[in-house]
Design a protein around this motif. Structure first.
Motif, mmCIF file in Angstrom:
data_model
loop_
_atom_site.group_PDB
_atom_site.id
_atom_site.type_symbol
_atom_site.label_atom_id
_atom_site.label_comp_id
_atom_site.label_asym_id
_atom_site.label_seq_id
_atom_site.Cartn_x
_atom_site.Cartn_y
_atom_site.Cartn_z
ATOM 1 N N GLN A 42 0.834 -1.204 0.000
ATOM 2 C CA GLN A 42 0.000 0.000 0.000
ATOM 3 C C GLN A 42 0.871 1.258 0.000
ATOM 4 O OE1 GLN A 42 -2.438 -0.875 3.397
ATOM 5 N NE2 GLN A 42 -4.042 -1.831 2.145
ATOM 6 N N ALA A 43 2.005 1.203 0.703
ATOM 7 C CA ALA A 43 2.931 2.341 0.691
ATOM 8 C C ALA A 43 3.566 2.497 -0.696
ATOM 9 C CB ALA A 43 4.009 2.145 1.745
ATOM 10 N N GLN A 44 3.894 1.373 -1.337
ATOM 11 C CA GLN A 44 4.475 1.418 -2.681
ATOM 12 C C GLN A 44 3.479 1.955 -3.694
ATOM 13 O OE1 GLN A 44 5.891 -2.429 -3.865
ATOM 14 N NE2 GLN A 44 7.709 -2.358 -2.555
ATOM 15 N N LEU A 45 2.205 1.647 -3.482
ATOM 16 C CA LEU A 45 1.174 2.075 -4.425
ATOM 17 C C LEU A 45 1.087 3.592 -4.487
ATOM 18 C CD1 LEU A 45 -1.103 1.118 -6.314
ATOM 19 C CD2 LEU A 45 -2.642 1.239 -4.361
ATOM 20 N N LYS A 46 1.294 4.251 -3.338
ATOM 21 C CA LYS A 46 1.240 5.712 -3.301
ATOM 22 C C LYS A 46 2.376 6.331 -4.118
ATOM 23 C CE LYS A 46 -0.980 5.859 1.185
ATOM 24 N NZ LYS A 46 -0.815 6.156 2.617
ATOM 25 N N ASP A 47 3.536 5.661 -4.131
ATOM 26 C CA ASP A 47 4.704 6.200 -4.823
ATOM 27 C C ASP A 47 4.795 5.783 -6.285
ATOM 28 O OD1 ASP A 47 5.402 7.259 -2.382
ATOM 29 O OD2 ASP A 47 6.703 5.558 -1.854
ATOM 30 N N SER A 48 4.049 4.758 -6.693
ATOM 31 C CA SER A 48 4.200 4.199 -8.032
ATOM 32 C C SER A 48 3.296 4.911 -9.041
ATOM 33 C CB SER A 48 3.892 2.706 -8.021
ATOM 34 O OG SER A 48 2.547 2.507 -7.674
ATOM 35 N N ASP A 49 3.526 4.569 -10.325
ATOM 36 C CA ASP A 49 2.732 5.158 -11.398
ATOM 37 C C ASP A 49 2.557 4.161 -12.551
ATOM 38 O OD1 ASP A 49 5.418 5.170 -12.003
ATOM 39 O OD2 ASP A 49 5.241 6.861 -13.389
ATOM 40 N N GLY A 50 1.471 4.293 -13.291
ATOM 41 C CA GLY A 50 1.258 3.524 -14.515
ATOM 42 C C GLY A 50 1.123 2.030 -14.326
ATOM 43 N N ASP A 51 1.974 1.296 -15.068
ATOM 44 C CA ASP A 51 1.901 -0.167 -15.066
ATOM 45 C C ASP A 51 2.200 -0.747 -13.686
ATOM 46 O OD1 ASP A 51 1.368 -0.080 -17.751
ATOM 47 O OD2 ASP A 51 3.477 -0.347 -18.345
ATOM 48 N N ASP A 52 3.161 -0.145 -13.004
ATOM 49 C CA ASP A 52 3.502 -0.626 -11.665
ATOM 50 C C ASP A 52 2.311 -0.507 -10.719
ATOM 51 O OD1 ASP A 52 6.022 -1.161 -12.528
ATOM 52 O OD2 ASP A 52 6.896 0.703 -11.761
ATOM 53 N N ALA A 53 1.579 0.583 -10.825
ATOM 54 C CA ALA A 53 0.439 0.813 -9.939
ATOM 55 C C ALA A 53 -0.640 -0.240 -10.163
ATOM 56 C CB ALA A 53 -0.134 2.205 -10.169
ATOM 57 N N ALA A 54 -0.884 -0.587 -11.414
ATOM 58 C CA ALA A 54 -1.902 -1.600 -11.713
ATOM 59 C C ALA A 54 -1.481 -2.958 -11.156
ATOM 60 C CB ALA A 54 -2.121 -1.695 -13.217
ATOM 61 N N ASP A 55 -0.194 -3.270 -11.327
ATOM 62 C CA ASP A 55 0.315 -4.554 -10.831
ATOM 63 C C ASP A 55 0.269 -4.615 -9.303
ATOM 64 O OD1 ASP A 55 1.495 -7.101 -11.204
ATOM 65 O OD2 ASP A 55 3.456 -6.262 -10.637
ATOM 66 N N ILE A 56 0.660 -3.529 -8.665
ATOM 67 C CA ILE A 56 0.663 -3.485 -7.203
ATOM 68 C C ILE A 56 -0.765 -3.544 -6.658
ATOM 69 C CG2 ILE A 56 1.200 -2.030 -5.205
ATOM 70 C CD1 ILE A 56 3.699 -1.103 -6.733
ATOM 71 N N SER A 57 -1.673 -2.823 -7.289
ATOM 72 C CA SER A 57 -3.060 -2.843 -6.799
ATOM 73 C C SER A 57 -3.680 -4.230 -6.965
ATOM 74 C CB SER A 57 -3.904 -1.800 -7.521
ATOM 75 O OG SER A 57 -3.993 -2.106 -8.897
ATOM 76 N N ARG A 58 -3.313 -4.930 -8.035
ATOM 77 C CA ARG A 58 -3.798 -6.303 -8.232
ATOM 78 C C ARG A 58 -3.253 -7.204 -7.134
ATOM 79 N NH1 ARG A 58 -1.469 -10.331 -10.661
ATOM 80 N NH2 ARG A 58 0.040 -9.028 -11.707
ATOM 81 N N ARG A 59 -1.978 -7.026 -6.815
ATOM 82 C CA ARG A 59 -1.344 -7.822 -5.758
ATOM 83 C C ARG A 59 -1.978 -7.516 -4.389
ATOM 84 N NH1 ARG A 59 0.345 -12.127 -3.860
ATOM 85 N NH2 ARG A 59 2.143 -12.087 -2.528
ATOM 86 N N ILE A 60 -2.306 -6.246 -4.159
ATOM 87 C CA ILE A 60 -2.967 -5.859 -2.910
ATOM 88 C C ILE A 60 -4.331 -6.530 -2.800
ATOM 89 C CG2 ILE A 60 -4.109 -3.908 -1.741
ATOM 90 C CD1 ILE A 60 -1.724 -2.183 -2.608
ATOM 91 N N THR A 61 -5.057 -6.553 -3.899
ATOM 92 C CA THR A 61 -6.383 -7.192 -3.905
ATOM 93 C C THR A 61 -6.272 -8.676 -3.592
ATOM 94 O OG1 THR A 61 -7.054 -5.620 -5.603
ATOM 95 C CG2 THR A 61 -8.474 -7.521 -5.261
#
Length: 166
Positions: free
Chosen positions: A59-78
């Motif tokens: 969740q902390a990484q999601l705030k700092d990330s952008d674009g493709d990384d954000a989608a991948d991280i949010s999927r992993r969070i889910t």
């Protein structure tokens, strides 16, 4: 009877018996003992802790990330969140089952005939516990709305389609 020396020896003749290593599965082998769910949960509780820590890091990484990384991280969070939630609901179900079993064992000790709940009654109790939990957290209305929407879409599938007017 003696084996003749005139015949050639087979290529794969077994001269010395070598003991073969047999693999054993501890789930089905009596040597390992019986499975204790409570002991397992207490021994590996650090995995649950590490999962929550990983979720916070993501969740902390999601705030700092952008674009493709954000989608991948949010999927992993889910995925991680749903896994943690599934473990929690599993614990609640297991707790309810163990409580029911203990009550029944106490009644059997008092002289009552053993009684085993039908699967439909077990499911009913689980749903009741689930609804109580949702009501506590305030998510009951949203859950019921989703359930209604899902059932409505299922019913629409079975309705006959109207032909387009000419």
């Amino acid at each position: 009877m003696e084996v003749t020396s005139k015949r050639p020896v087979g290529r794969f003749r077994e001269v010395v018996k070598v003991p073969t290593k047999r693999s054993r599965d501890p789930r089905f082998d009596g040597v390992s003992g019986r499975f204790n769910q409570d002991g397992f949960d207490s021994s590996y509780s650090f995995l649950n802790d590490s999962a929550t820590v990983e979720l916070q890091k993501l969740q902390a990484q999601l705030k700092d990330s952008d674009g493709d990384d954000a989608a991948d991280i949010s999927r992993r969070i889910t995925i991680l969140g749903s896994q943690i939630q599934a473990k929690e609901t599993g614990k609640l179900v297991q707790k309810a089952k163990s409580e029911r079993r203990k009550k029944e064992q106490a009644l059997v000790k008092k002289g009552k005939k053993p009684f085993f709940l039908k699967k439909s009654a077990q499911k009913e109790e689980e749903m009741l516990a689930k609804f109580k939990n949702l009501k506590k957290t305030g998510k009951l209305e949203k859950f019921i709305q989703k359930k209604r929407k899902k059932n409505a879409s299922k019913e629409k599938r079975f309705l006959p389609r109207q032909k387009a007017s000419q």
